[in-house]
Scaffold this active site. Sequence first.
Site, PDB file in Angstrom:
ATOM      1  N   GLY A  37      17.310 -26.522   8.575  1.00 13.80           N
ATOM      2  CA  GLY A  37      16.490 -25.577   9.319  1.00 13.80           C
ATOM      3  C   GLY A  37      16.130 -24.365   8.488  1.00 13.80           C
TER       4      GLY A  37
ATOM      5  N   ASP B  27      24.183 -19.138  10.884  1.00 12.43           N
ATOM      6  CA  ASP B  27      25.373 -19.131  11.738  1.00 12.43           C
ATOM      7  C   ASP B  27      26.586 -18.527  11.039  1.00 12.43           C
ATOM      8  OD1 ASP B  27      23.822 -20.363  13.607  1.00 12.43           O
ATOM      9  OD2 ASP B  27      24.796 -22.324  13.491  1.00 12.43           O
TER      10      ASP B  27
END
Length: 437
Positions: A86, A208
């Site tokens: 991503g 993250d």
Amino acid sequence: MSLQTHIRPLGENKYPSPLKLSKTKDDGRYNYVDDSERILYDTTLEHFKKCIASNEEPISFEKAGPREMLYFNPSKVKAGIVTCGGLCPGLNNVIRSLVMELWYRYNVREIFGFRYGYEGMIPSYKHEPYNLTPDFVSDIHLTGGSILGSSRGNQDVAEMVNTLRDMGVNMLFCIGGDGTLKGANAIAEEATRQAYDLAVAGIPKTIDNDVNYMERSFGFETAFSIASDIVRDARTEATGAFNGIALIKLMGRDSGFIAVHAALSNKGVNFVLIPELSFKLEGEKGFLNVLKRRLENRHYAVVIVAEGAGQDLIEDHIVEKDLSGNIKKKDIGLFLKEKISSYFDSIEFPHTLRYIDPSYIIRSAQANANDSKLCSLLAQNAVHGAMAGKTGFVVGLWNSQTVYLPISLTVKERKKVNLESELWFNILETTGQPDFK
């Protein structure tokens, strides 16, 4: 505790570095870094005393930086760069810094940008690589995303190595998360099996912040900073209605760092739900009842939920995986939105619920100043390591120092928020939420 921290070299370093740095301290010039220089894993006095008592050498990581002698002759190097997975703030910054370091510092003139992830190294996809030059990349750091594009999914490792061999690529820089790094490690191992000298360097990319043995990964600070602004505006929306609820879903498949840091930087959040935290919806200590008490007392609430939170609450036994092999998370945001509305409607409790999911906007953003600086630091040191013939390694921050670690170590497990840590204690103090136990 024992960790395998050794970085595998391709062989003996025979070529002098063109950087012409110093080997003398206190002469006003930066020194070459020696392989013997190490950064401690645990810097606490308690651990130090344990090592003395047991007569053991403390765990340490290899310090990153330029080496005096190189494995590759820089004038003959061909390099490749690939971005996978991503999007993440800072991808273009890393690409630019890699190209600039290779070109201007090591005089590398053939730099291939493989397009659309690992697909770019599989000829059948017909993704012709870019020839990267300083002019080509000079302004790419001013926008988000990756000029090389990206993709998910496994590709044939032997075919990728064959492509690199046919092109004469000596070093490959893989920018990506857990799946990308595992692929990079497989490429390094396959090159060794084929007896092909290929330095494979990983630059961990995950907003993250869940790469293990890393203080933080690039893009993370940008992500939670943008999220913090969104949370601030969501709070305004919540306070503008009687019993207003702002429910914000943020990224965090397995680790809740973005949610935690966005809440701590904002100060206006009342509940933070993350994958590491087990909670129930029903009952006296359930989330719905606690949320109701909050509304009765203050008449508004701001809730942050990480995308991987509360998966056990969603009654869906179908397990799906994405192209990278990751289990697809059920949509906890929409699930909570429906549960909150149904609960309050059933007890005729007036409320106004606003649901916000800014995930794709956040990950497509341009890197902020601090992340941009980190991108340059990681890229430059990745080049130094590859030039010195190190392979199967990642570059990252540990104890405020740039270090090299084996890819195999960082991908064993994800870094998670420790519910016994000061970080999570800060959340409980800042939000006032119960621990749901």
